[in-house]
Design a protein around this motif. Structure first.
Motif, PDB file in Angstrom:
ATOM      1  N   UNK A  45     -12.254 -15.958   7.151  1.00 19.75           N
ATOM      2  CA  UNK A  45     -13.620 -16.141   7.647  1.00 19.75           C
ATOM      3  C   UNK A  45     -13.889 -15.248   8.856  1.00 19.75           C
ATOM      4  N   UNK A  46     -12.930 -15.138   9.761  1.00 10.94           N
ATOM      5  CA  UNK A  46     -13.098 -14.282  10.944  1.00 10.94           C
ATOM      6  C   UNK A  46     -13.225 -12.815  10.538  1.00 10.94           C
ATOM      7  N   UNK A  47     -12.458 -12.392   9.563  1.00 12.18           N
ATOM      8  CA  UNK A  47     -12.550 -11.007   9.087  1.00 12.18           C
ATOM      9  C   UNK A  47     -13.896 -10.762   8.414  1.00 12.18           C
ATOM     10  N   UNK A  48     -14.359 -11.727   7.632  1.00 13.68           N
ATOM     11  CA  UNK A  48     -15.682 -11.601   6.998  1.00 13.68           C
ATOM     12  C   UNK A  48     -16.768 -11.535   8.057  1.00 13.68           C
ATOM     13  N   UNK A  49     -16.666 -12.345   9.104  1.00 12.56           N
ATOM     14  CA  UNK A  49     -17.650 -12.309  10.196  1.00 12.56           C
ATOM     15  C   UNK A  49     -17.621 -10.966  10.919  1.00 12.56           C
ATOM     16  N   UNK A  50     -16.431 -10.433  11.167  1.00 18.32           N
ATOM     17  CA  UNK A  50     -16.315  -9.105  11.787  1.00 18.32           C
ATOM     18  C   UNK A  50     -16.981  -8.036  10.921  1.00 18.32           C
ATOM     19  N   UNK A  51     -16.749  -8.117   9.610  1.00 17.10           N
ATOM     20  CA  UNK A  51     -17.350  -7.160   8.682  1.00 17.10           C
ATOM     21  C   UNK A  51     -18.876  -7.250   8.757  1.00 17.10           C
ATOM     22  N   UNK A  76       0.853  -1.171   0.000  1.00 21.24           N
ATOM     23  CA  UNK A  76       0.000   0.000   0.000  1.00 21.24           C
ATOM     24  C   UNK A  76       0.896   1.230   0.000  1.00 21.24           C
ATOM     25  N   UNK A  77       0.322   2.306  -0.377  1.00 21.35           N
ATOM     26  CA  UNK A  77       1.091   3.537  -0.470  1.00 21.35           C
ATOM     27  C   UNK A  77       1.667   3.685  -1.859  1.00 21.35           C
ATOM     28  N   UNK A  78       2.173   4.844  -2.155  1.00 19.62           N
ATOM     29  CA  UNK A  78       2.748   5.076  -3.478  1.00 19.62           C
ATOM     30  C   UNK A  78       4.192   4.585  -3.499  1.00 19.62           C
ATOM     31  N   UNK A  79       4.746   4.545  -4.710  1.00 24.65           N
ATOM     32  CA  UNK A  79       6.133   4.119  -4.857  1.00 24.65           C
ATOM     33  C   UNK A  79       7.097   5.071  -4.178  1.00 24.65           C
ATOM     34  N   UNK A  80       6.696   6.332  -4.067  1.00 27.95           N
ATOM     35  CA  UNK A  80       7.556   7.338  -3.457  1.00 27.95           C
ATOM     36  C   UNK A  80       7.639   7.143  -1.946  1.00 27.95           C
ATOM     37  N   UNK A  81       6.477   6.903  -1.321  1.00 26.95           N
ATOM     38  CA  UNK A  81       6.451   6.744   0.135  1.00 26.95           C
ATOM     39  C   UNK A  81       5.582   5.549   0.501  1.00 26.95           C
ATOM     40  N   UNK A  82       6.109   4.353   0.409  1.00 28.06           N
ATOM     41  CA  UNK A  82       5.319   3.174   0.772  1.00 28.06           C
ATOM     42  C   UNK A  82       5.116   3.101   2.284  1.00 28.06           C
ATOM     43  N   UNK A  83       4.053   2.444   2.687  1.00 26.41           N
ATOM     44  CA  UNK A  83       3.773   2.285   4.109  1.00 26.41           C
ATOM     45  C   UNK A  83       4.601   1.158   4.702  1.00 26.41           C
ATOM     46  N   UNK A  84       4.860   1.241   5.982  1.00 23.18           N
ATOM     47  CA  UNK A  84       5.620   0.202   6.675  1.00 23.18           C
ATOM     48  C   UNK A  84       4.711  -0.932   7.149  1.00 23.18           C
ATOM     49  N   UNK A  85       3.419  -0.701   7.172  1.00 19.95           N
ATOM     50  CA  UNK A  85       2.467  -1.685   7.675  1.00 19.95           C
ATOM     51  C   UNK A  85       2.062  -2.625   6.543  1.00 19.95           C
ATOM     52  N   UNK A  86       1.987  -3.908   6.851  1.00 18.51           N
ATOM     53  CA  UNK A  86       1.550  -4.903   5.857  1.00 18.51           C
ATOM     54  C   UNK A  86       0.031  -4.960   5.842  1.00 18.51           C
ATOM     55  N   UNK A  87      -0.526  -5.003   4.664  1.00 19.17           N
ATOM     56  CA  UNK A  87      -1.967  -5.138   4.482  1.00 19.17           C
ATOM     57  C   UNK A  87      -2.243  -6.371   3.651  1.00 19.17           C
ATOM     58  N   UNK A  88      -3.467  -6.832   3.730  1.00 19.24           N
ATOM     59  CA  UNK A  88      -3.912  -7.898   2.840  1.00 19.24           C
ATOM     60  C   UNK A  88      -5.349  -7.625   2.437  1.00 19.24           C
ATOM     61  N   UNK A  89      -5.729  -8.175   1.313  1.00 20.17           N
ATOM     62  CA  UNK A  89      -7.084  -8.006   0.791  1.00 20.17           C
ATOM     63  C   UNK A  89      -7.830  -9.321   0.983  1.00 20.17           C
ATOM     64  N   UNK A  90      -8.985  -9.222   1.627  1.00 20.96           N
ATOM     65  CA  UNK A  90      -9.841 -10.383   1.865  1.00 20.96           C
ATOM     66  C   UNK A  90     -11.076 -10.207   0.986  1.00 20.96           C
ATOM     67  N   UNK A  91     -11.437 -11.215   0.236  1.00 22.47           N
ATOM     68  CA  UNK A  91     -12.647 -11.196  -0.594  1.00 22.47           C
ATOM     69  C   UNK A  91     -13.616 -12.239  -0.064  1.00 22.47           C
ATOM     70  N   UNK A  92     -14.886 -11.857   0.007  1.00 25.22           N
ATOM     71  CA  UNK A  92     -15.935 -12.793   0.400  1.00 25.22           C
ATOM     72  C   UNK A  92     -17.237 -12.361  -0.236  1.00 25.22           C
ATOM     73  N   UNK A  93     -18.237 -13.217  -0.177  1.00 27.64           N
ATOM     74  CA  UNK A  93     -19.532 -12.954  -0.796  1.00 27.64           C
ATOM     75  C   UNK A  93     -20.528 -12.603   0.310  1.00 27.64           C
ATOM     76  N   UNK A  94     -21.277 -11.497   0.119  1.00 23.87           N
ATOM     77  CA  UNK A  94     -22.282 -11.128   1.107  1.00 23.87           C
ATOM     78  C   UNK A  94     -23.574 -11.918   0.887  1.00 23.87           C
ATOM     79  N   UNK A  95     -24.614 -11.587   1.663  1.00 24.84           N
ATOM     80  CA  UNK A  95     -25.887 -12.321   1.598  1.00 24.84           C
ATOM     81  C   UNK A  95     -26.592 -12.186   0.255  1.00 24.84           C
ATOM     82  N   UNK A  96     -26.298 -11.140  -0.479  1.00 24.48           N
ATOM     83  CA  UNK A  96     -26.931 -10.902  -1.781  1.00 24.48           C
ATOM     84  C   UNK A  96     -26.121 -11.486  -2.941  1.00 24.48           C
ATOM     85  N   UNK A  97     -24.997 -12.093  -2.638  1.00 23.90           N
ATOM     86  CA  UNK A  97     -24.153 -12.658  -3.683  1.00 23.90           C
ATOM     87  C   UNK A  97     -23.136 -11.679  -4.235  1.00 23.90           C
TER      88      UNK A  97
END
Length: 143
Positions: A37-43, A1-22
């Protein structure tokens, strides 16, 4: 995350899931120690809270809280809920008496609050309250 000029030091990840409507939901998180699954449940839980607050704002007409203490918030919520249920009760007990002059619940509550309720509806509110008062054998609400 962040731009090439100033990237962030924190690691991120992208979680994909399907909601109740598909619909596919993508969430960016720095919670590395939780499963997808835990992140999807929190969401989903967070979204339920947001829907509840939207309901409070729309139905209880509580757009802002007047106090910051728990007792102030509880008092305001209880007052708003009592007002809501009394309005619901009045609407449900009065609407069946009016075949030609239909009002939906929202308009009924609005005109009741602003004192512009049609006379026939005012009579219905009065009669509903008198009937309820007589059924409960309480002291008279109206003289």
């Amino acid at each position: 995350m962040g731009s090439g000029i100033k990237p962030t030091d924190v690691r991120f990840r992208i979680i994909s899931f399907v909601d109740n409507r598909g619909k596919i939901i993508r969430v960016i998180t720095n919670l590395i120690n939780l499963t997808p699954k835990e992140i999807a449940d929190l969401y989903r839980m967070r979204w339920s809270v947001e829907i509840f607050f939207r309901w409070i704002k729309q139905n209880l007409n509580v757009t802002r809280l007047f106090g910051a203490t728990p007792n102030a918030v509880y008092g305001q919520m209880y007052a708003a809920l009592i007002t809501y249920f009394i309005g619901q009760w009045l609407y449900l007990h009065c609407k069946s008496n009016h075949q030609f002059e239909k009002l939906n619940r929202i308009i009924f509550l609005f005109v009741l609050q602003h004192g512009t309720l049609p006379t026939s509806w005012i009579v219905s509110v009065y009669n509903a309250l008198r009937y309820y008062n007589a059924e409960e054998s309480l002291s008279p609400i109206f003289g």
